[in-house]
Design an enzyme around this catalytic site. Structure first.
Site, mmCIF file in Angstrom:
data_model
loop_
_atom_site.group_PDB
_atom_site.id
_atom_site.type_symbol
_atom_site.label_atom_id
_atom_site.label_comp_id
_atom_site.label_asym_id
_atom_site.label_seq_id
_atom_site.Cartn_x
_atom_site.Cartn_y
_atom_site.Cartn_z
ATOM 1 N N GLU A 102 20.769 -70.373 -20.345
ATOM 2 C CA GLU A 102 19.794 -69.555 -21.082
ATOM 3 C C GLU A 102 20.277 -68.105 -21.193
ATOM 4 O O GLU A 102 19.568 -67.162 -20.818
ATOM 5 C CB GLU A 102 18.401 -69.647 -20.435
ATOM 6 C CG GLU A 102 17.839 -71.049 -20.522
ATOM 7 C CD GLU A 102 16.328 -71.187 -20.280
ATOM 8 O OE1 GLU A 102 15.675 -70.210 -19.866
ATOM 9 O OE2 GLU A 102 15.814 -72.292 -20.535
ATOM 10 N N GLU A 106 17.527 -79.219 -20.147
ATOM 11 C CA GLU A 106 16.213 -78.913 -19.572
ATOM 12 C C GLU A 106 15.153 -79.406 -20.537
ATOM 13 O O GLU A 106 15.116 -78.974 -21.706
ATOM 14 C CB GLU A 106 16.045 -77.408 -19.322
ATOM 15 C CG GLU A 106 16.843 -76.921 -18.126
ATOM 16 C CD GLU A 106 16.559 -75.480 -17.737
ATOM 17 O OE1 GLU A 106 15.419 -75.012 -17.938
ATOM 18 O OE2 GLU A 106 17.489 -74.822 -17.235
HETATM 19 O O1 AHR Z 1 13.175 -75.101 -15.160
HETATM 20 C C1 AHR Z 1 12.612 -73.839 -14.958
HETATM 21 C C2 AHR Z 1 13.299 -72.749 -15.753
HETATM 22 O O2 AHR Z 1 13.108 -72.966 -17.117
HETATM 23 C C3 AHR Z 1 14.787 -72.674 -15.628
HETATM 24 O O3 AHR Z 1 15.198 -71.962 -14.518
HETATM 25 C C4 AHR Z 1 15.196 -71.949 -16.874
HETATM 26 O O4 AHR Z 1 16.495 -72.268 -17.297
HETATM 27 C C5 AHR Z 1 14.116 -72.330 -17.866
HETATM 28 O O5 AHR Z 1 13.595 -71.257 -18.531
#
Ligand code: AHR
Length: 494
Positions: free
Chosen positions: A173, A296
């Site tokens: 991210e 994710e």
């Molecule tokens: O999964 C929780 C958070 O969500 C992670 O650390 C991040 O990459 C995303 O914003």
């Protein structure tokens, strides 16, 4: 009306088993307590890693595990997490509750965990606050097979042989918590950092660039235009949030049909995101060499009342089972481009597989969906046409049914189908089209409940789990199933 026509002679690509991957971050009780209890703990463990959790995850054939973050990755300095544990420096987890960690779970412990699980490690490196040298040395430390300062240090720390490491993420991210970069800047940073992520001996690294958040198509465009030839994978992050990220995401357990509907509608958006990001990737990479890695995904609600807001602990209900079911079906359908996905997160965080309370452990409805769907891992995707009635709520509608189908090496056909409508059993007629059909047996399992927020608790751990399903008939290439309202069903034909 509700019809599924599956062409058994039209096999598509292999469904990469890594679509069924997981993500474990140093966040709340995911690593500490969820995996790591330490060698001296009363909780049964192997080398400090809890046995019950490992056994449970092995049962869903966990193929790959992403670590150490998430946002934590771009603040993690791996050198603090190796060497004698009592001498390791501490780290303050600024993203997640500002707690101080003792760094007892580091590289050696993670690689041991992957070993115990039989899962491929996927490590996210630090671009946001780490140096190129630090990233280069981490890869050397793990994979260098000769004599080098890093491999010598690894040996001193008790590991003679290099580990096998395939998947390496160059940042996380980086458009947000990983450095707030513009895509042009990150693309250049990516090119630079990845240069030093080297292959040693016969270890070949599969390099994953940080991809877009949700529908940031410009990010994908810029990355593909400027760095496609240097990457093997490009990530995508998308969380299903019924409400608003900042104003209130919604409760994990206290919801009515309006939130059920909106949550599932948002989960279905994954299909559109993959198609649109995929279309951009296709322009630069028509051969689909570069994998889309949805590293994710999952449901994100308000934390359980009374728990630390920085720990992202939430319950997991029948609604989450449906989110898992439809999302995995979508990934299967896009198996030509999506070759890894990692649900967030394995234990005690967001859409978890496992919840722990000190020595106790329960399996969530999402866990059970991963267990049911493991039959798709490495199977061949089958082409089908699905006609579904609509599930209507107020003035909106979504398809009530969502499915995927595959055939495995033994010739068994597995169909996973979700009925999103919480008010209606739906009869689905499936026609199996094939030159020579040699399937005669059917068996099925279903996960459902009468209450939309049904879940497992430490007092009632088996409240929601798959049971045998028998409202099904199979004769002369036709299958009829009466799918319960709000259900995930696995049908196996052999
Ligand atoms: O999964 C929780 C958070 O969500 C992670 O650390 C991040 O990459 C995303 O914003």
């Amino acid at each position: 009306m509700n019809k599924l026509n599956i062409n058994l002679d039209e096999k598509k690509e292999k469904i990469n088993k890594n679509i069924y991957g997981h993500f474990a971050e140093h966040l709340g009780r995911c690593i500490y307590e969820g995996f790591w209890v330490g060698e001296d703990s009363d909780i049964p463990n192997q080398n400090g890693i809890r046995t019950d959790v490992v056994e449970a995850l092995k049962n869903i054939d966990i193929p790959v595990l992403r670590w150490p973050g998430g946002c934590f990755a771009d603040e993690y300095h791996w050198k603090d997490g190796v060497g004698p544990r009592e001498e390791r420096a501490t780290i303050v987890n600024t993203h997640w509750g500002n707690v101080t960690e003792n760094n007892h779970f580091g590289t050696h412990e993670f690689m041991k965990l992957c070993d115990l699980l039989g899962a491929e490690p996927y490590i996210s490196g630090n671009v946001g606050s780490g140096t190129i040298r630090e990233m280069q040395e981490w890869v050397d430390y793990i994979t260098h097979d000769g004599e080098s300062p890093m491999s010598d240090w690894r040996k001193e720390n008790g590991r003679e042989e290099p580990w096998h490491l395939k998947y390496f993420g160059v940042g996380n991210e980086n458009w947000g918590c990983g450095g707030n970069m513009r895509p042009e800047y990150y693309a250049d940073q990516y090119r630079n950092y990845q240069t030093y992520v080297r292959d040693h001996g016969d270890n070949e690294i599969f390099k994953i660039a940080c991809g877009a958040n949700i529908d940031d198509y410009n990010w994908t465009e810029v990355l593909m235009e400027n760095a496609a030839s240097q990457m093997d994978g490009l990530s995508l992050h998308y969380y299903t949030i019924p409400g608003d990220f900042w104003e209130g995401k919604g409760s994990a357990t206290d919801f009515k049909e309006d939130e059920w509907f909106i949550t599932l509608k948002k989960a279905l958006k994954m299909d559109e995101l993959i198609s649109k990001h995929g279309a951009i990737m296709d322009r630069y990479d028509p051969e689909k060499r570069i994998a889309m890695i949805v590293d994710e995904w999952g449901a994100w609600y308000d934390v359980k009342p009374g728990t630390n807001p920085g720990f992202l602990y939430q319950q997991n209900t029948l609604r989450d089972a449906l989110i898992a079911g439809v999302t995995l079906n979508i990934f299967n359908q896009h198996a030509d481009r999506v070759r890894m996905a990692n649900i967030a997160q394995t234990n005690n965080v967001l859409q978890a597989m496992i919840l722990t309370d000190k020595e106790d452990m329960i399996l969530t409805p999402s866990y059970h969906v991963f267990e049911m769907y493991k039959v798709h891992q490495n199977a061949e995707l089958l082409h089908f046409d699905l006609e579904s009635e609509a599930y209507k709520f107020d003035d909106q509608e979504i398809p009530a049914l969502n499915a995927s189908a595959s055939v495995n090496k033994e010739g068994e056909v597995n169909i996973t189908v979700c009925n999103l409508d919480p008010n209606k059993e739906i009869e689905l007629k499936t026609n199996l089209l094939a030159e020579n059909l040699n399937l005669s047996e059917v068996k099925a399992r279903v996960l459902t409940a009468s209450q939309l927020n049904a879940h497992n608790s430490f007092d009632n751990p088996d409240n929601l789990k798959p049971v045998e399903f028998n409202k099904i008939e199979f004769a002369e290439a036709q299958l009829k199933a009466k799918l319960p309202a709000a259900s995930v069903t696995l049908i196996t034909l052999s």
